[in-house]
Scaffold this motif. Structure first.
Motif, PDB file in Angstrom:
ATOM      1  N   TYR A  25       0.840  -1.188   0.000  1.00 24.33           N
ATOM      2  CA  TYR A  25       0.000   0.000   0.000  1.00 24.33           C
ATOM      3  C   TYR A  25       0.878   1.242   0.000  1.00 24.33           C
ATOM      4  N   GLY A  26       0.306   2.341  -0.458  1.00 22.35           N
ATOM      5  CA  GLY A  26       1.014   3.607  -0.467  1.00 22.35           C
ATOM      6  C   GLY A  26       0.325   4.606   0.440  1.00 22.35           C
ATOM      7  N   LEU A  27       0.897   5.800   0.530  1.00 21.04           N
ATOM      8  CA  LEU A  27       0.355   6.846   1.388  1.00 21.04           C
ATOM      9  C   LEU A  27       0.089   8.094   0.546  1.00 21.04           C
ATOM     10  N   ARG A  28      -1.143   8.584   0.616  1.00 19.85           N
ATOM     11  CA  ARG A  28      -1.515   9.779  -0.135  1.00 19.85           C
ATOM     12  C   ARG A  28      -1.538  10.986   0.801  1.00 19.85           C
TER      13      ARG A  28
ATOM     14  N   ARG B  40      -3.151   9.482  10.289  1.00 18.44           N
ATOM     15  CA  ARG B  40      -4.136  10.556  10.294  1.00 18.44           C
ATOM     16  C   ARG B  40      -3.532  11.840  10.858  1.00 18.44           C
ATOM     17  N   ASP B  41      -2.763  11.718  11.955  1.00 19.25           N
ATOM     18  CA  ASP B  41      -2.125  12.891  12.543  1.00 19.25           C
ATOM     19  C   ASP B  41      -1.092  13.501  11.602  1.00 19.25           C
ATOM     20  N   ALA B  42      -0.516  12.661  10.752  1.00 19.65           N
ATOM     21  CA  ALA B  42       0.500  13.141   9.810  1.00 19.65           C
ATOM     22  C   ALA B  42      -0.107  13.664   8.519  1.00 19.65           C
ATOM     23  N   GLY B  43      -1.432  13.660   8.408  1.00 15.41           N
ATOM     24  CA  GLY B  43      -2.072  14.148   7.197  1.00 15.41           C
ATOM     25  C   GLY B  43      -1.898  13.215   6.021  1.00 15.41           C
ATOM     26  N   LEU B  44      -1.825  11.914   6.296  1.00 13.07           N
ATOM     27  CA  LEU B  44      -1.626  10.917   5.241  1.00 13.07           C
ATOM     28  C   LEU B  44      -2.791   9.944   5.215  1.00 13.07           C
TER      29      LEU B  44
END
Length: 417
Positions: free
Chosen positions: A160-163, A237-241
């Motif tokens: 999986y990736g991170l958007r 979520r805290d990292a905005g991802l």
């Protein structure tokens, strides 16, 4: 003591700043009052005269200057706050990515892993993976149950990736002039929303099994959605991802090509998920679900792929390992493809006894480890009574499975869609 100013024209309606300051200075120099009192008097009187006896243009200019200074101060404050938030956001992103990379390293192979396997083969040692592979014979698990179910138990391999939520871009590797992926000063991959390389992959493995009568595969929620384990989801979520599945493949025994799988449903109440696969590839495959509950003391059989690729390489034998070393590649995807092409993907089997049952869990001592999550737990009739979900190494090697009743409830939700 008095001070007079002689003017050669009518007395001005407004005084100059120079005159006001000169008067204040003369007062402080000649006054015999205590220093603190004459200074406060000079400031008070001078300030009042500057505010009331100067020209309107001067007062407007001073006011405008103060407003400009205040505006610049506010902008600096806002910039400092945004910078602090950006630094904090970046630190959270680095922390979240580090957590994801730690899990990826557990599933990935390193040269040291191959070296350890090679030494084990040379010294004819029984490694953990080999021991698990021979449990079927050592425990005397019924051949009929194992043989009938093996072909329906899949090795799951995904990434999986991170958007980046704010920009909507997926994190990609930052590539150097030579085309190689760059690393941070801390040795971690350098990934950014504006990177020009391939999307950053966070890889994982697990187990799933086909359900009889439908082109569906059951597994754990933490396998189909690996970022939901522990505190990872909150960290992202805290990292905005926002995590996003890039690829999910299912390798079945005796099939040389993987099947693409797609998550269609997961349970909020139990660690379960259902994947959809291509119907033409799974005809006449699948394991039936049990209608009755397990009982304490009942014998169970667990199938799965504990330790992921490492166990599969150990089962494939020294010849396969020598081929990998000759090619000099440890690619996560190509190793699984090579194992599948050579028909070397087969689940490991172990036997156990039910220690405790409840509506939410079944506890048993069938041996497994990381990577075996999502495997079927079978009774003596070869039917699924639970889905392997967690290991409890601190409690005598006991493991926990989700009762099949929860899987039935999830399948009903799928059918009602």
């Amino acid at each position: 003591m008095s001070r007079y100013r002689l003017c050669d024209h009518s007395f001005p309606a407004h005084h100059t700043v120079e005159d006001i300051l000169s008067d204040a200075y003369a007062y402080t120099r000649t006054s015999r009052r205590p220093f603190a009192k004459k200074m406060s008097g000079a400031l008070r009187d001078g300030g009042w005269r500057l505010a009331s006896q100067t020209t309107v243009l001067f007062r407007i200019t001073v006011l405008a200057t103060l407003l400009v200074i205040a505006g610049f101060g506010y902008l600096l404050y806002q910039n400092d706050r945004r910078l602090a938030e950006s630094i904090e956001q970046e630190s959270r992103k680095i922390e979240a990515v580090a957590v994801m990379l730690a899990q990826t390293r557990e599933d990935a192979l390193t040269p040291d892993d191959l070296s350890s396997l090679r030494d084990a083969f040379k010294n004819q040692l029984v490694t953990t993976e080999q021991r698990l592979g021979t449990l079927e014979q050592q425990a005397g698990a019924p051949t009929r149950v194992i043989a009938a179910s093996t072909r329906s138990v899949a090795f799951l391999q995904g990434a999986y990736g991170l958007r980046h939520v704010e920009s909507g871009k997926i994190l990609r590797h930052v590539v150097g002039p030579d085309g190689e992926n760059l690393k941070t000063p801390f040795g971690q991959p350098w990934i950014e929303p504006d990177g020009t390389g391939e999307p950053a992959e966070f890889q994982f493995t697990g187990t799933g099994f086909l359900i009889a009568g439908a082109p569906l595969m059951a597994t754990n929620r933490h396998v189909a959605l690996p970022w939901t384990s522990g505190d990872r989801e909150k960290a992202l979520r805290d990292a905005g991802l926002e995590p996003e599945m890039l690829r999910l493949l299912a390798y079945l025994p005796d099939q040389t090509e993987p099947i693409e799988a797609r998550l269609i449903r997961f349970s909020d109440a139990a660690d379960l998920a259902i994947l959809e696969v291509e119907p033409s590839r799974v005809q006449e495959l699948g394991i039936s679900l049990a209608d009755t509950k397990s009982r304490v003391g009942e014998e169970l059989y667990l199938l799965g792929y504990p330790t992921g690729l490492k166990a599969l390489i150990a089962q494939a034998g020294p010849g396969f390992l020598e081929g990998l070393e000759a090619d000099g590649t440890l690619n996560f995807w190509s190793i699984a493809s090579r194992l599948s092409t050579q028909s070397k993907i087969h689940p490991l089997a172990s036997r156990g006894i039910v220690a405790r049952t409840s509506e939410s869990a079944i506890v048993y001592d069938a041996e497994t480890t990381t990577g075996g999550s999502g495997g079927p737990v079978l009774n003596r009739r070869g039917k699924v009574v639970a889905i392997n979900a967690a290991i409890l190494p601190e409690f005598g090697g006991s493991n926990i499975g989700v009762p099949v009743s929860h899987l039935r409830a999830l399948l009903e939700e799928v059918e009602s869609q």
